[in-house]
Motif scaffolding. Structure first.
Motif, PDB file in Angstrom:
ATOM      1  N   GLU A  34       0.830  -1.209   0.000  1.00 29.13           N
ATOM      2  CA  GLU A  34       0.000   0.000   0.000  1.00 29.13           C
ATOM      3  C   GLU A  34       0.863   1.257   0.000  1.00 29.13           C
ATOM      4  N   LEU A  35       1.919   1.248   0.797  1.00 32.86           N
ATOM      5  CA  LEU A  35       2.814   2.400   0.870  1.00 32.86           C
ATOM      6  C   LEU A  35       3.486   2.667  -0.474  1.00 32.86           C
ATOM      7  N   THR A  36       3.951   1.607  -1.126  1.00 37.57           N
ATOM      8  CA  THR A  36       4.611   1.791  -2.432  1.00 37.57           C
ATOM      9  C   THR A  36       3.628   2.289  -3.482  1.00 37.57           C
ATOM     10  N   TRP A  37       2.331   1.920  -3.342  1.00 36.80           N
ATOM     11  CA  TRP A  37       1.356   2.435  -4.317  1.00 36.80           C
ATOM     12  C   TRP A  37       1.187   3.947  -4.156  1.00 36.80           C
ATOM     13  N   PHE A  38       1.105   4.411  -2.918  1.00 38.01           N
ATOM     14  CA  PHE A  38       0.994   5.855  -2.691  1.00 38.01           C
ATOM     15  C   PHE A  38       2.243   6.578  -3.210  1.00 38.01           C
ATOM     16  N   MET A  39       3.408   5.982  -2.978  1.00 40.77           N
ATOM     17  CA  MET A  39       4.652   6.564  -3.506  1.00 40.77           C
ATOM     18  C   MET A  39       4.636   6.563  -5.031  1.00 40.77           C
ATOM     19  N   LEU A  40       4.117   5.490  -5.626  1.00 43.51           N
ATOM     20  CA  LEU A  40       4.024   5.384  -7.082  1.00 43.51           C
ATOM     21  C   LEU A  40       3.116   6.468  -7.651  1.00 43.51           C
ATOM     22  N   ALA A  41       1.962   6.667  -7.002  1.00 43.26           N
ATOM     23  CA  ALA A  41       1.001   7.671  -7.472  1.00 43.26           C
ATOM     24  C   ALA A  41       1.612   9.069  -7.461  1.00 43.26           C
ATOM     25  N   ILE A  42       2.294   9.411  -6.378  1.00 45.01           N
ATOM     26  CA  ILE A  42       2.908  10.741  -6.287  1.00 45.01           C
ATOM     27  C   ILE A  42       4.073  10.859  -7.261  1.00 45.01           C
ATOM     28  N   ALA A  43       4.895   9.808  -7.378  1.00 45.02           N
ATOM     29  CA  ALA A  43       6.034   9.836  -8.294  1.00 45.02           C
ATOM     30  C   ALA A  43       5.584   9.991  -9.738  1.00 45.02           C
ATOM     31  N   SER A  44       4.380   9.494 -10.061  1.00 47.44           N
ATOM     32  CA  SER A  44       3.886   9.579 -11.440  1.00 47.44           C
ATOM     33  C   SER A  44       3.661  11.027 -11.872  1.00 47.44           C
ATOM     34  N   PHE A  45       3.353  11.911 -10.911  1.00 46.02           N
ATOM     35  CA  PHE A  45       3.170  13.320 -11.251  1.00 46.02           C
ATOM     36  C   PHE A  45       4.478  13.956 -11.719  1.00 46.02           C
ATOM     37  N   PHE A  46       5.584  13.521 -11.142  1.00 47.10           N
ATOM     38  CA  PHE A  46       6.889  14.143 -11.427  1.00 47.10           C
ATOM     39  C   PHE A  46       7.582  13.547 -12.653  1.00 47.10           C
ATOM     40  N   GLY A  47       7.240  12.316 -13.007  1.00 42.53           N
ATOM     41  CA  GLY A  47       7.818  11.706 -14.205  1.00 42.53           C
ATOM     42  C   GLY A  47       9.327  11.655 -14.181  1.00 42.53           C
ATOM     43  N   SER A  48       9.935  12.063 -15.300  1.00 48.75           N
ATOM     44  CA  SER A  48      11.389  11.959 -15.447  1.00 48.75           C
ATOM     45  C   SER A  48      12.168  12.997 -14.647  1.00 48.75           C
ATOM     46  N   ILE A  49      11.455  13.932 -13.979  1.00 50.70           N
ATOM     47  CA  ILE A  49      12.145  14.903 -13.124  1.00 50.70           C
ATOM     48  C   ILE A  49      12.875  14.182 -11.990  1.00 50.70           C
ATOM     49  N   LEU A  50      12.272  13.080 -11.505  1.00 55.98           N
ATOM     50  CA  LEU A  50      12.884  12.287 -10.448  1.00 55.98           C
ATOM     51  C   LEU A  50      13.716  11.151 -11.044  1.00 55.98           C
ATOM     52  N   SER A  51      14.528  11.487 -12.042  1.00 54.18           N
ATOM     53  CA  SER A  51      15.347  10.477 -12.710  1.00 54.18           C
ATOM     54  C   SER A  51      16.758  10.463 -12.139  1.00 54.18           C
ATOM     55  N   ILE A  52      17.458   9.370 -12.391  1.00 54.23           N
ATOM     56  CA  ILE A  52      18.854   9.264 -11.997  1.00 54.23           C
ATOM     57  C   ILE A  52      19.681  10.135 -12.933  1.00 54.23           C
ATOM     58  N   PRO A  53      20.507  11.024 -12.410  1.00 55.41           N
ATOM     59  CA  PRO A  53      21.326  11.901 -13.270  1.00 55.41           C
ATOM     60  C   PRO A  53      22.125  11.098 -14.300  1.00 55.41           C
ATOM     61  N   GLY A  54      21.958  11.476 -15.559  1.00 55.10           N
ATOM     62  CA  GLY A  54      22.650  10.775 -16.634  1.00 55.10           C
ATOM     63  C   GLY A  54      21.865   9.607 -17.192  1.00 55.10           C
ATOM     64  N   LEU A  55      20.811   9.189 -16.462  1.00 58.76           N
ATOM     65  CA  LEU A  55      19.959   8.081 -16.917  1.00 58.76           C
ATOM     66  C   LEU A  55      18.507   8.549 -16.858  1.00 58.76           C
ATOM     67  N   GLU A  56      18.153   9.508 -17.747  1.00 61.92           N
ATOM     68  CA  GLU A  56      16.845  10.157 -17.696  1.00 61.92           C
ATOM     69  C   GLU A  56      15.681   9.188 -17.878  1.00 61.92           C
ATOM     70  N   SER A  57      15.928   8.054 -18.572  1.00 61.20           N
ATOM     71  CA  SER A  57      14.853   7.094 -18.798  1.00 61.20           C
ATOM     72  C   SER A  57      14.582   6.223 -17.568  1.00 61.20           C
ATOM     73  N   LEU A  58      15.475   6.304 -16.576  1.00 61.13           N
ATOM     74  CA  LEU A  58      15.331   5.506 -15.356  1.00 61.13           C
ATOM     75  C   LEU A  58      14.964   6.443 -14.215  1.00 61.13           C
ATOM     76  N   PHE A  59      13.640   6.648 -14.033  1.00 66.69           N
ATOM     77  CA  PHE A  59      13.198   7.551 -12.979  1.00 66.69           C
ATOM     78  C   PHE A  59      12.375   6.800 -11.934  1.00 66.69           C
ATOM     79  N   LEU A  60      12.082   7.493 -10.835  1.00 64.85           N
ATOM     80  CA  LEU A  60      11.495   6.849  -9.663  1.00 64.85           C
ATOM     81  C   LEU A  60      10.217   6.088  -9.988  1.00 64.85           C
ATOM     82  N   TYR A  61       9.359   6.662 -10.812  1.00 59.48           N
ATOM     83  CA  TYR A  61       8.097   5.999 -11.155  1.00 59.48           C
ATOM     84  C   TYR A  61       8.358   4.659 -11.834  1.00 59.48           C
TER      85      TYR A  61
END
Length: 453
Positions: free
Chosen positions: A51-78
């Motif tokens: 349940e906790l990871t789903w809430f984190m997933l929902a919020i992370a989906s708003f940010f998209g690639s902004i929460l990505s690993i530097p240098g690996l833009e296609s690999l982001f938190l969502y």
């Protein structure tokens, strides 16, 4: 020294060292994420962790690639959280008892929408694009399905909405910064734009229309479902309303601007018809305030200086309809109409993938997946509208919260015109998921009541 304390100190130091190293070696950022998941698993049950990871997933989906690993833009938190959440969801799956019969019917319509789209892959020209498009369909349905599963109580919806209000506040803050400086986040599509468009806000999204659509969809949900029992809470809501409306005006999104005004007026009218009447009477006085002239000019500019944009969208609509007819309404294949449209428009009108967005989701479904798929989607939307309307009529109290599903459902067709690629916008499907969760809660209560009679 106690051995357990030593191990805890080593763990904390190791975690901090890894986190610091991740700033220099991007791939190292995965290690703190995995360690964090391990630590959470020690304090939560598997079901709570899911349940906790789903809430984190929902919020992370708003940010998209902004929460990505530097240098690996296609690999982001969502993207990192999605497979983790799916795994945890499957491991903690119970049964179907939590879902009402009417909700199952609506989800079956979506399964039909997906299945009929899959058939068109047989004759599609660009299969790689088709599989990518189908992936987003599956992802959208998964977000809807799991939203119903995890938002089984109003309290859970309030948690999600409260966190989302913080996301909205961040967007308003970034938007104000963009309006005043002309500078944008690196993931924004306006980073290389010059002229007046340089000062349009896009927040954490790719373009201004997406920001405006997000604000228009979630502002009413936040106003109704986020409790504000204190003066500070009420003030916070008031600032969100003022900030959101101002940012929507500055995005020059015509559809979102009209939509948010209508929604706010209906909410105010439902809350108190006296306040609604007072708001109408105060409009002439508010418009005369000294600081309102610039806003009025901005609104006039939004509706009078976008002739080229309107003509472009009309051309896109005509060519999309032509493509649908040429396929005998069987569809050219998932995601392929965007490539077909590129044949009719110059490179400056195309996106980075060499495609042209349809800006009309229902027409896009018709051209991509065919008439059968469109009928399944329309059946879902009409049944959702019917359930939302019944939800409003059957509740004699007529509280404002009973109006939310109906407002969001009615807003969808307009948002589908404003947004460039509805299918890939997770915030749209999460808002739909909230609506389905609300209706599912009500239907389950009615089913339980009928069984006890």
């Amino acid at each position: 020294m106690d051995r357990t304390l030593i191990l805890k100190m080593i763990f904390v130091l190791g975690f901090l060292v890894t986190l610091v190293l991740s700033f220099f070696y991007s791939i190292m950022l995965i290690v703190p994420l995995l360690i964090g998941i391990f630590v959470f698993s020690c304090f939560f049950t598997l079901k709570q962790l899911a349940e906790l990871t789903w809430f984190m997933l929902a919020i992370a989906s708003f940010f998209g690639s902004i929460l990505s690993i530097p240098g690996l833009e296609s690999l982001f938190l969502y993207r990192l959280l999605l497979p983790v959440q799916i795994t945890l969801f499957l491991l903690t799956w119970d049964d179907w008892s939590w879902m009402s019969k009417r909700t199952r019917t609506m989800l079956l319509f979506l399964v039909g929408w997906l299945a009929s789209a899959l058939i068109t892959i047989i004759w599609t020209e660009y299969q790689g694009i088709a599989f990518r498009n189908v992936y987003f369909m599956i992802e959208a349905i998964y977000l809807l399905f799991t939203a119903i599963y995890y938002l089984k109580a109003d309290k859970k919806i309030e948690w999600l909405v409260t966190i989302t209000s913080g996301v909205m506040a961040v967007n308003i803050g970034i938007g104000l910064y963009e309006i005043n400086t002309g500078l944008h986040l690196s993931k924004s599509g306006l980073t290389d734009v010059i002229g007046n468009a340089q000062f349009l806000p896009s927040g954490i999204f790719f373009n201004p229309n997406d920001l405006a659509s997000f604000l228009a969809l979630f502002l009413p949900i936040i106003l109704v479902y986020m409790h504000s029992r204190t003066i500070i809470g009420s003030l916070y809501k008031g600032l969100l309303v003022i900030g959101a409306v101002y940012i929507i005006i500055e995005t020059q999104s015509r559809i979102a601007f009209v939509l948010i005004l209508v929604i706010l007026f209906l909410l105010l009218l439902r809350y108190s018809w006296r306040w609604g009447a007072l708001a109408l009477l105060c409009i002439p006085f508010v418009l005369q305030l000294p600081g309102m002239q610039d806003t009025i000019n901005q609104v006039n500019q939004t509706y009078t200086d976008k002739t080229n944009s309107t003509d472009l969208r009309l051309d896109i609509t005509n060519y999309t309809w032509q493509t649908a007819k040429e396929s005998y309404f069987m569809g050219v294949g998932p995601g392929n109409v965007q490539i077909e449209l590129a044949k009719y428009f110059p490179a400056e009108e195309q996106n980075n993938d060499g495609a042209v967005s349809v800006h009309n989701f229902l027409l896009e479904v018709l051209a991509n997946y065919g008439l059968l798929s469109l009928l399944f989607l329309l059946a879902f939307l009409f049944y959702l509208f019917y359930r939302s309307w019944r939800y409003w009529l059957e509740n004699k109290e007529k509280k404002v919260k009973y109006l939310i599903p109906l407002l969001i459902t009615l807003a969808f067709p307009f948002i589908a015109f404003a947004s460039s690629t509805t299918l890939e916008k997770s915030y749209i499907w999460i808002s739909f998921g909230i609506v389905l969760a609300i209706l599912n809660q009500y239907d389950k209560r009615m089913e339980t009541k009928d069984e006890t009679i």
